[in-house]
Scaffold this motif. Structure first.
Motif, PDB file in Angstrom:
ATOM      1  N   THR A 122       7.506  -9.123   8.512  1.00 43.91           N
ATOM      2  CA  THR A 122       7.908  -7.727   8.753  1.00 43.91           C
ATOM      3  C   THR A 122       8.018  -7.444  10.249  1.00 43.91           C
ATOM      4  N   PHE A 123       7.001  -7.862  11.007  1.00 41.15           N
ATOM      5  CA  PHE A 123       7.033  -7.590  12.453  1.00 41.15           C
ATOM      6  C   PHE A 123       8.264  -8.222  13.099  1.00 41.15           C
ATOM      7  N   LEU A 124       8.599  -9.426  12.644  1.00 41.01           N
ATOM      8  CA  LEU A 124       9.680 -10.161  13.298  1.00 41.01           C
ATOM      9  C   LEU A 124      11.062  -9.657  12.900  1.00 41.01           C
ATOM     10  N   THR A 125      11.140  -8.971  11.765  1.00 43.08           N
ATOM     11  CA  THR A 125      12.462  -8.558  11.291  1.00 43.08           C
ATOM     12  C   THR A 125      12.697  -7.041  11.350  1.00 43.08           C
ATOM     13  N   ALA A 126      11.650  -6.287  11.695  1.00 44.88           N
ATOM     14  CA  ALA A 126      11.814  -4.817  11.691  1.00 44.88           C
ATOM     15  C   ALA A 126      12.738  -4.370  12.815  1.00 44.88           C
ATOM     16  N   ASP A 127      13.563  -3.383  12.523  1.00 41.82           N
ATOM     17  CA  ASP A 127      14.466  -2.816  13.531  1.00 41.82           C
ATOM     18  C   ASP A 127      13.785  -1.680  14.289  1.00 41.82           C
ATOM     19  N   VAL A 128      12.874  -0.993  13.587  1.00 44.78           N
ATOM     20  CA  VAL A 128      12.195   0.163  14.180  1.00 44.78           C
ATOM     21  C   VAL A 128      10.701   0.041  13.916  1.00 44.78           C
ATOM     22  N   GLY A 129       9.897   0.377  14.913  1.00 42.85           N
ATOM     23  CA  GLY A 129       8.444   0.455  14.733  1.00 42.85           C
ATOM     24  C   GLY A 129       8.020   1.913  14.786  1.00 42.85           C
ATOM     25  N   ILE A 130       7.131   2.312  13.862  1.00 37.72           N
ATOM     26  CA  ILE A 130       6.615   3.689  13.870  1.00 37.72           C
ATOM     27  C   ILE A 130       5.099   3.623  13.945  1.00 37.72           C
ATOM     28  N   ILE A 131       4.524   4.323  14.901  1.00 45.08           N
ATOM     29  CA  ILE A 131       3.067   4.363  15.012  1.00 45.08           C
ATOM     30  C   ILE A 131       2.609   5.805  15.193  1.00 45.08           C
ATOM     31  N   GLY A 132       1.302   6.031  15.080  1.00 47.66           N
ATOM     32  CA  GLY A 132       0.712   7.324  15.390  1.00 47.66           C
ATOM     33  C   GLY A 132       0.142   7.278  16.793  1.00 47.66           C
ATOM     34  N   ALA A 133      -0.649   8.271  17.148  1.00 41.62           N
ATOM     35  CA  ALA A 133      -1.319   8.264  18.452  1.00 41.62           C
ATOM     36  C   ALA A 133      -2.670   8.942  18.296  1.00 41.62           C
ATOM     37  N   ASN A 134      -3.696   8.328  18.891  1.00 41.15           N
ATOM     38  CA  ASN A 134      -5.016   8.973  18.878  1.00 41.15           C
ATOM     39  C   ASN A 134      -5.117  10.030  19.973  1.00 41.15           C
ATOM     40  N   ALA A 135      -4.325   9.841  21.025  1.00 42.58           N
ATOM     41  CA  ALA A 135      -4.317  10.842  22.102  1.00 42.58           C
ATOM     42  C   ALA A 135      -2.999  10.760  22.847  1.00 42.58           C
ATOM     43  N   ASN A 194       5.817  -3.131  20.041  1.00 39.46           N
ATOM     44  CA  ASN A 194       6.455  -4.015  21.027  1.00 39.46           C
ATOM     45  C   ASN A 194       7.538  -4.931  20.485  1.00 39.46           C
ATOM     46  N   LEU A 195       7.496  -5.279  19.196  1.00 41.03           N
ATOM     47  CA  LEU A 195       8.496  -6.251  18.707  1.00 41.03           C
ATOM     48  C   LEU A 195       9.828  -5.606  18.313  1.00 41.03           C
ATOM     49  N   PRO A 196       9.847  -4.515  17.525  1.00 43.97           N
ATOM     50  CA  PRO A 196      11.159  -3.912  17.205  1.00 43.97           C
ATOM     51  C   PRO A 196      11.806  -3.314  18.459  1.00 43.97           C
ATOM     52  N   SER A 197      13.111  -3.172  18.436  1.00 43.76           N
ATOM     53  CA  SER A 197      13.789  -2.683  19.647  1.00 43.76           C
ATOM     54  C   SER A 197      13.645  -1.168  19.817  1.00 43.76           C
ATOM     55  N   VAL A 198      13.264  -0.468  18.747  1.00 38.95           N
ATOM     56  CA  VAL A 198      13.084   0.985  18.841  1.00 38.95           C
ATOM     57  C   VAL A 198      11.665   1.341  18.404  1.00 38.95           C
ATOM     58  N   LEU A 199      11.009   2.162  19.193  1.00 42.51           N
ATOM     59  CA  LEU A 199       9.657   2.628  18.847  1.00 42.51           C
ATOM     60  C   LEU A 199       9.674   4.142  18.677  1.00 42.51           C
ATOM     61  N   ILE A 200       9.040   4.606  17.585  1.00 42.87           N
ATOM     62  CA  ILE A 200       8.893   6.057  17.373  1.00 42.87           C
ATOM     63  C   ILE A 200       7.397   6.353  17.219  1.00 42.87           C
ATOM     64  N   VAL A 201       6.871   7.211  18.075  1.00 37.13           N
ATOM     65  CA  VAL A 201       5.475   7.647  17.977  1.00 37.13           C
ATOM     66  C   VAL A 201       5.471   9.005  17.293  1.00 37.13           C
ATOM     67  N   CYS A 202       4.792   9.101  16.159  1.00 35.52           N
ATOM     68  CA  CYS A 202       4.719  10.381  15.432  1.00 35.52           C
ATOM     69  C   CYS A 202       3.299  10.920  15.540  1.00 35.52           C
ATOM     70  N   THR A 203       3.164  12.100  16.074  1.00 38.09           N
ATOM     71  CA  THR A 203       1.816  12.666  16.179  1.00 38.09           C
ATOM     72  C   THR A 203       1.896  14.189  16.224  1.00 38.09           C
ATOM     73  N   THR A 204       0.739  14.829  16.388  1.00 43.40           N
ATOM     74  CA  THR A 204       0.723  16.300  16.386  1.00 43.40           C
ATOM     75  C   THR A 204       0.375  16.836  17.773  1.00 43.40           C
ATOM     76  N   LEU A 205       0.703  18.104  17.985  1.00 43.34           N
ATOM     77  CA  LEU A 205       0.509  18.748  19.288  1.00 43.34           C
ATOM     78  C   LEU A 205      -0.946  18.694  19.750  1.00 43.34           C
ATOM     79  N   ASP A 206      -1.867  18.757  18.781  1.00 47.61           N
ATOM     80  CA  ASP A 206      -3.283  18.857  19.142  1.00 47.61           C
ATOM     81  C   ASP A 206      -3.887  17.524  19.587  1.00 47.61           C
ATOM     82  N   ARG A 207      -3.110  16.483  19.700  1.00 48.56           N
ATOM     83  CA  ARG A 207      -3.633  15.200  20.206  1.00 48.56           C
ATOM     84  C   ARG A 207      -3.648  15.169  21.727  1.00 48.56           C
TER      85      ARG A 207
END
Ligand code: SF4
Length: 445
Positions: free
Chosen positions: A168-181, A203-216
């Motif tokens: 999955t890591f090697l073939t994903a086009d987009v990475g989505i993560i959260g954020a603790n802060a 770091n591996l996919p060419s596009v990264l999306i960080v999804c989080t909330t304002l209160d972080r």
């Protein structure tokens, strides 16, 4: 594992020795940030944009989902590698992207297990804490077409997950993560993990999306570091997680790896309304899960019983505020007010007080059934008159003790149908609490 988490947290805090000082510091920082959220949001947006990120604001879950799908479609993405993110659980992002034709794979081991099982996380830190080793082994044997093998040891199960997820890591086009802060003065997002999967998604996919909330948001890097010291010890009892990463933005010319394009999606979803309400302290939460680990109700019923993304004491406060009192009426009442959650909360959130206030709102707004409200008023009347209270409890106690003497319990009892529909009501034995208390006082004198 779940039953050891409180012990591990307590041992880590004893060894650390500065829990209360750091807790008060983090609380002040969190309150200051929330008091000045507009300033820190603008600062974060500016710095993050200067770092090359594209910053998006989503007023609700539907908007976040649509922003993320748009980004994926702009890049003709087919596969998404996801790190653990309670925010995307809140918005139902996985199903939304799947309906949009994407293959979404959770890469945190616990999240991967519940995704394969078609379940939802039962805990915000350990999504698969409710599953036994045997059930995970059977799940992997069923879901992974890897031929004859035995998965009797935890290490074998983990190795198989690693093998499957590597693809999955090697073939994903987009990475989505959260954020603790989110760090306002640098525009960085911080993520803590024990598996390193967040870094691979980032770091591996060419596009990264960080999804989080304002209160972080936090003002400075050192504030994120202070929070992290409390978060990790409170969550798992570790002095450090294996990976603490700060993401600045897309790959620079001299970087050897990293995404080519990065997006940060900031979700509001009622948070600014909560900020303006009497419940704003709940936004200080750093999502450590300690209140769940120490809650006797959570231990008895498990995370899924709450029927919401955020279970346990903090979920019982947050869920009615994110949805409505009507939709989450039972949650504020699923609390014994033992106060353990407030004792261990590293953000010093007065959870039992907030739950009591929600109960008050439930009653004031007439969401609580009329007979409950009548019962509470009656109780308040009697409890405010100690003589009457003692006389009535003595009378009721004596009556129930006499009627239940033979069987030792009741299968039916007027006004207690909710209880007796599922279990017997034990007949009182011995003396009332007040009688025992007075007898003991008499001895002490
Ligand atoms: S309310 Fe406190 S204890 Fe519970 S998850 Fe949030 S920070 Fe941790």
């Amino acid at each position: 594992m779940a039953q050891f988490l409180p012990l591990m947290r307590d041992m880590a805090m004893d060894e650390f020795g500065a829990f209360e000082e750091l807790r008060q510091h983090v609380k002040r920082v969190r309150q200051h940030t929330l008091d000045n959220l507009d300033y820190y949001l603008a600062r974060f947006e500016l710095e993050a944009t200067n770092n090359g990120n594209q910053v998006h604001f989503a007023s609700d879950g539907a908007e976040l989902n649509s922003i993320v799908l748009d980004i994926c479609q702009q890049h003709n993405a087919r596969r998404v590698a996801k790190g653990k993110s309670m925010v995307t659980e809140e918005t139902g992002l996985n199903h939304y992207l799947e309906r949009g034709g994407l293959d979404v794979v959770e890469t945190d081991l616990g999240e991967y297990i519940v995704q394969q099982a078609g379940e939802t996380p039962s805990h915000i830190v350990g999504p698969a804490l409710h599953k036994s080793r045997e059930s995970i082994r059977d799940l992997f044997l069923e879901k992974h077409a890897l031929g004859e093998r035995e998965l009797n040891e935890p290490a074998d199960i983990v190795a198989e997950a690693r093998r499957v997820l590597r693809e999955t890591f090697l073939t994903a086009d987009v990475g989505i993560i959260g954020a603790n802060a989110l760090v306002a003065d640098t525009g960085y997002s911080m993520l803590v993990t024990n598996e390193g999967n967040g870094d691979l998604c980032a770091n591996l996919p060419s596009v990264l999306i960080v999804c989080t909330t304002l209160d972080r948001l936090l003002p400075r890097g050192e504030d994120a570091s202070a929070m992290q010291r409390l978060l990790v010890r409170s969550a798992t009892g570790q002095p450090q997680t294996c990976y603490t990463s700060f993401y600045s933005g897309p790959r620079r010319e001299d970087d050897s790896d990293g995404p080519l394009e990065t997006h940060i999606v900031l979700l509001d979803n009622e948070r600014t309304d909560i900020l303006a309400s009497d419940y704003r302290e709940v936004l200080q939460c750093i999502r450590c899960g300690a209140c769940m680990n120490h809650c006797p109700i959570f231990a008895a019923v498990g995370g899924h019983s709450y029927g919401s993304v955020y279970p346990g004491p903090v979920g019982s406060v947050l869920t009615p505020l994110l949805s409505s009192l009507e939709q989450a009426e039972a949650l504020p009442n699923a609390c014994t007010s033992c106060g353990r959650c407030a004792e261990v909360c590293p953000a010093d959130i007065p959870l039992p007080d907030l739950l009591r206030d929600l109960r008050h709102d439930l009653s004031e707004q007439k969401v609580t059934p009329r007979r409950w409200r009548f019962g509470m008023r009656l109780h308040a009347f009697v409890a405010a008159r100690p003589g009457l209270y003692r006389a009535l409890t003595n009378l009721g106690f004596g009556l129930l003790a006499r009627l239940g003497r033979k069987k030792g319990s009741f299968q039916h009892l007027p006004l207690a149908g909710g209880w007796t529909s599922a279990r017997d009501f034990p007949a009182p034995q011995g003396k009332t609490f007040m009688a025992q208390y007075q007898a003991r006082q008499a001895i002490d004198e």
